[in-house]
Scaffold this motif. Sequence first.
Motif, short mmCIF file in Angstrom:
data_model
loop_
_atom_site.label_atom_id
_atom_site.label_comp_id
_atom_site.label_asym_id
_atom_site.label_seq_id
_atom_site.Cartn_x
_atom_site.Cartn_y
_atom_site.Cartn_z
N PRO A 127 0.82 -1.23 0.00
CA PRO A 127 0.00 0.00 0.00
C PRO A 127 0.85 1.27 0.00
O PRO A 127 0.78 2.09 0.92
CB PRO A 127 -0.81 -0.15 1.29
CG PRO A 127 0.06 -0.95 2.20
CD PRO A 127 0.78 -1.93 1.30
N THR A 167 3.67 -3.16 7.69
CA THR A 167 2.22 -3.19 7.50
C THR A 167 1.52 -3.89 8.66
O THR A 167 0.39 -4.33 8.52
CB THR A 167 1.89 -3.92 6.18
OG1 THR A 167 2.56 -5.18 6.15
CG2 THR A 167 2.32 -3.10 4.99
N SER A 201 0.60 3.90 -1.63
CA SER A 201 -0.12 5.16 -1.79
C SER A 201 -0.55 5.76 -0.46
O SER A 201 -0.94 6.93 -0.40
CB SER A 201 -1.36 4.94 -2.67
OG SER A 201 -2.22 3.97 -2.07
N SER A 202 -0.46 4.99 0.62
CA SER A 202 -0.84 5.48 1.94
C SER A 202 0.38 5.95 2.70
O SER A 202 1.38 5.23 2.81
CB SER A 202 -1.55 4.37 2.73
OG SER A 202 -1.73 4.76 4.08
N LYS A 203 0.33 7.18 3.24
CA LYS A 203 1.47 7.71 3.99
C LYS A 203 1.72 6.97 5.29
O LYS A 203 2.80 7.08 5.88
CB LYS A 203 1.27 9.21 4.26
CG LYS A 203 1.53 10.09 3.05
CD LYS A 203 1.81 11.52 3.46
CE LYS A 203 2.29 12.33 2.27
NZ LYS A 203 2.66 13.71 2.65
N GLU A 204 0.73 6.23 5.76
CA GLU A 204 0.93 5.41 6.96
C GLU A 204 1.95 4.32 6.69
O GLU A 204 2.66 3.89 7.59
CB GLU A 204 -0.39 4.81 7.41
CG GLU A 204 -0.27 3.94 8.65
CD GLU A 204 -1.58 3.29 9.03
OE1 GLU A 204 -1.59 2.53 10.03
OE2 GLU A 204 -2.60 3.52 8.33
N ASN A 233 5.97 7.04 3.65
CA ASN A 233 6.08 8.49 3.68
C ASN A 233 7.55 8.85 3.51
O ASN A 233 8.33 8.80 4.46
CB ASN A 233 5.55 9.05 5.00
CG ASN A 233 5.52 10.57 5.02
OD1 ASN A 233 6.06 11.22 4.13
ND2 ASN A 233 4.90 11.15 6.03
#
Length: 539
Positions: free
Chosen positions: A47, A113, A49-52, A55
């Motif tokens: 994932p 993750t 695309s998620s900054k979690e 980043n």
Amino acid sequence: MRPTGFAMVLCGVLYAVLCPMPVGGTPKLEVVKQWNLLNFNFPWDYPASSKEFYNPENIVATGLEVGYDRIFIATPRLFSGVPATISSVPRGTNGDSPVLQAYPDWTHHRAATKEYNCTEIGLVSVYRMRVDSCNRLWALDAGVSRSLEDFEVTCPPKILVYDLHTDQVVRRIDFPPEVVRRESLYTNLIVDETGSRPENNCDDVFVYITDTVAPGIVVYDSGKDLTWRVSHPAMYPDPDFAQSAILEHRFTLMDGIVGLAFDMEAGIVYFQPLATDRIFSVTTAALRAGPLPFGKELPVKLVGRKSSQGIGLAASPKGGTIFFAPLTETAVASWNPRTNEHHILAKDQEKIQFAADLRTPDRDGSALYVLTSKFHRFFLKNLDANEFNTRILRIDGVASSSGLLAARNHLKPTVPYDTLNGNNYYHSSVVLPVPYKPVPPGENYALPPAATTSTPVSVFGSGGGAFGQSLRAKNPFGLGEKPKLNPYFVLNSGEKAFPSRPPFGINGATFVPKINPTFNDLNVLRYRKSLPLNGTTPH
């Protein structure tokens, strides 16, 4: 007239006129790799695309190691959004910005993750790693996620040893709870092979490990499988040096012992906290002697003072030269305590901002490698993504090879770096522990470990799902169940008592006074790491 005493330790940075350059002028500063922001070879289902989970403005490189064919980079989980904690890039080209390859593959980085079980073979947060003369990578996993945010203890600290012939784990070292503190953060290590026998394949080394937030040195005797811990006031941060300055930027960080260097000829370990202007030393004989008897001090010596704080520290494999990088001066300097020679090796206000790690690898002759990361800009959240923020630099001709690899010449590559595939990469005398097949292009998989330790382990991929599945990280040790505590913020806000500045003698006299005479840091006992959890008995 030449200056003498402690003022000489960094006269090269303070008074360049008094410290002449080597014959031939200043050594050339080469840019090996450089990045604006770090990018990775993500699997298709990560994932990103998620900054979690990714980043790039939170990913700081802190550790460097140079192998025969690759350069390894450590990116600990200081903040959220760090996908892989060890990566590699190929050697052979200079000045480029390659995509980082998660090492050894993405199955070892499931902690990113939150799909990670602490009993599995994988990594949480690695600050530094080292390659031994048997071509094995020792990865020190601090086990702490988001250490500069909420300091989550995800898993207990450990060491994974990777065989670089096959990129598989051949040994796992778990630390007993007696040498781990609630706020422990293991950040650096030295693999001491000076007493190792060639027939033991580097399994009889000593490992010295820094605990930065609960200051101390953890010693692991690999041959006897024993671990103990020692501490000293010199390993603590000095509040007078809590604030560091790099150009116009100021930041406050109360890090204890973090910089390490090893003079293998003299048997001396040099160390420095971040928050200090001093370099200290202790002999390997004192560290190897085992836990200190009650009331006995570790024989630490004050080597000298620098012009400002610093983290990166290294020593030449031969000759005894120490390399260091004061933050305020944006420079790399050298000092030889045997000859009292000092030099400024490089000074560059743009390229040498926050030298996080210095390396003098035997695998590259006389070169000194410098990892600069502009950590202060990441920390202060004023990063400029249009600038080069992470660099790997190289200064040739300043170190001397130890010759330790001569006895293991068969481990060297036999083909150029760009043709790395299959078993023909290594000399025909190298015995691979398992049948090894090249990984097809575009595919990654983890091989099972060739050896087990006294601690039961499982293999990644034996029951886990793909990235994106909602598997919760499990912690069988229960460390993550404690209330959230960020030792950095506790120290910076003055809520924990600082040790008073210890007095010291002139010319590196041994420290004598102790902060607390009744504090012994569990040095009276020695523990085996392989004993059952919570069933440890003293020996």
